[in-house]
Write a protein that holds these residues in place. Sequence first.
Motif, short mmCIF file in Angstrom:
data_model
loop_
_atom_site.label_atom_id
_atom_site.label_comp_id
_atom_site.label_asym_id
_atom_site.label_seq_id
_atom_site.Cartn_x
_atom_site.Cartn_y
_atom_site.Cartn_z
N PHE A 10 0.92 -1.48 -0.13
CA PHE A 10 0.03 0.32 -0.06
C PHE A 10 0.57 1.19 -0.13
O PHE A 10 0.45 2.23 -0.63
CB PHE A 10 -1.02 0.01 1.38
N GLN A 11 2.13 1.03 0.75
CA GLN A 11 2.37 2.24 1.29
C GLN A 11 3.75 3.23 -0.29
O GLN A 11 3.05 3.66 -0.84
CB GLN A 11 4.06 2.61 2.08
N ALA A 12 3.93 1.51 -0.87
CA ALA A 12 4.85 1.32 -2.20
C ALA A 12 3.41 2.20 -3.49
O ALA A 12 4.06 3.07 -4.08
CB ALA A 12 4.86 -0.11 -3.04
N THR A 13 2.34 1.39 -3.47
CA THR A 13 1.14 2.28 -4.48
C THR A 13 1.46 3.83 -4.14
O THR A 13 0.82 4.62 -4.98
CB THR A 13 0.03 1.64 -4.10
N LEU A 14 0.38 4.19 -3.05
CA LEU A 14 0.27 5.80 -2.11
C LEU A 14 1.72 7.00 -3.12
O LEU A 14 1.46 7.75 -3.57
CB LEU A 14 0.32 5.86 -1.54
N THR A 26 1.51 1.75 -11.92
CA THR A 26 1.51 0.44 -12.69
C THR A 26 1.69 -0.83 -11.45
O THR A 26 2.42 -0.65 -10.71
CB THR A 26 2.07 -0.15 -13.46
N VAL A 27 0.99 -2.06 -11.73
CA VAL A 27 0.98 -2.37 -10.56
C VAL A 27 2.43 -3.91 -10.41
O VAL A 27 3.43 -3.81 -9.81
CB VAL A 27 0.44 -3.79 -10.90
N GLU A 28 2.92 -3.84 -11.77
CA GLU A 28 4.82 -3.77 -11.76
C GLU A 28 5.39 -3.24 -11.18
O GLU A 28 7.18 -3.30 -9.94
CB GLU A 28 5.58 -3.87 -12.82
N GLY A 29 5.08 -1.80 -10.96
CA GLY A 29 6.34 -0.48 -10.54
C GLY A 29 6.19 -1.06 -8.87
O GLY A 29 6.82 -0.25 -8.16
N VAL A 30 4.62 -0.99 -8.15
CA VAL A 30 4.67 -1.62 -7.09
C VAL A 30 4.89 -2.49 -6.85
O VAL A 30 5.79 -3.14 -5.52
CB VAL A 30 3.13 -1.74 -7.03
#
Length: 207
Positions: A10-14, A26-30
């Motif tokens: 979640f932290q990476a997503t935000l 992107t999901v890959e980036g997360v």
Amino acid sequence: MAPRKEQQIFQATLELLAAKGYEGLTVEGVAERSEVNKTTIYRWWPSKAALLAAALVQADLLVVEPPDTGSLRGDLEALVRGVAALLTRPPAAGVAVAALGAAVHHPELATAAQHFFADRFAREEAVFDRARRRGELSGTADPLLIMDLLAGAVWLRTVFRGLPLDDDFAARAVGTVLDGAASRALPGPDQGVRSGAGAPEPGGRPA
């Protein structure tokens, strides 16, 4: 999934949302940022919209715990300061603005934004429940309207107007909502004329 690993995702997503916007998320980036295999992420969240929706509601980064100062006024001022911090301090500020913009342009995120605000208000309701038990809140008061007025003032002032918040902004905003802005000390236009000595008669001459 382990709670700690979930929070990393979640932290990476935000953080990516704040840095690159929804289009650049992107999901890959997360997966790379959180050091989790992307297939694991897809197993739990089938799309980046679903992942962002979960992150907005469940990430520790955006949590504002409801205060308990012992009074409604104190609790509301603390809530206003919490919203202000969320919208003015990185990375949460960038996340909030990017998520709002994404929700406007991507219908699949509109529901996520609604869930975010519904979750926040559900947490804030404890403030109003306590206030009712203390006799501080009218039975006809609308807690959702109160929070819309207060949080909306912060959003408008910081995000849309781009203006700084004074140190006493929370107190002034809460005071305006709880006490009102109109003066009650001044008489109406007809008061004092009919009740005072020397009031004019219909013909215009003093009594």
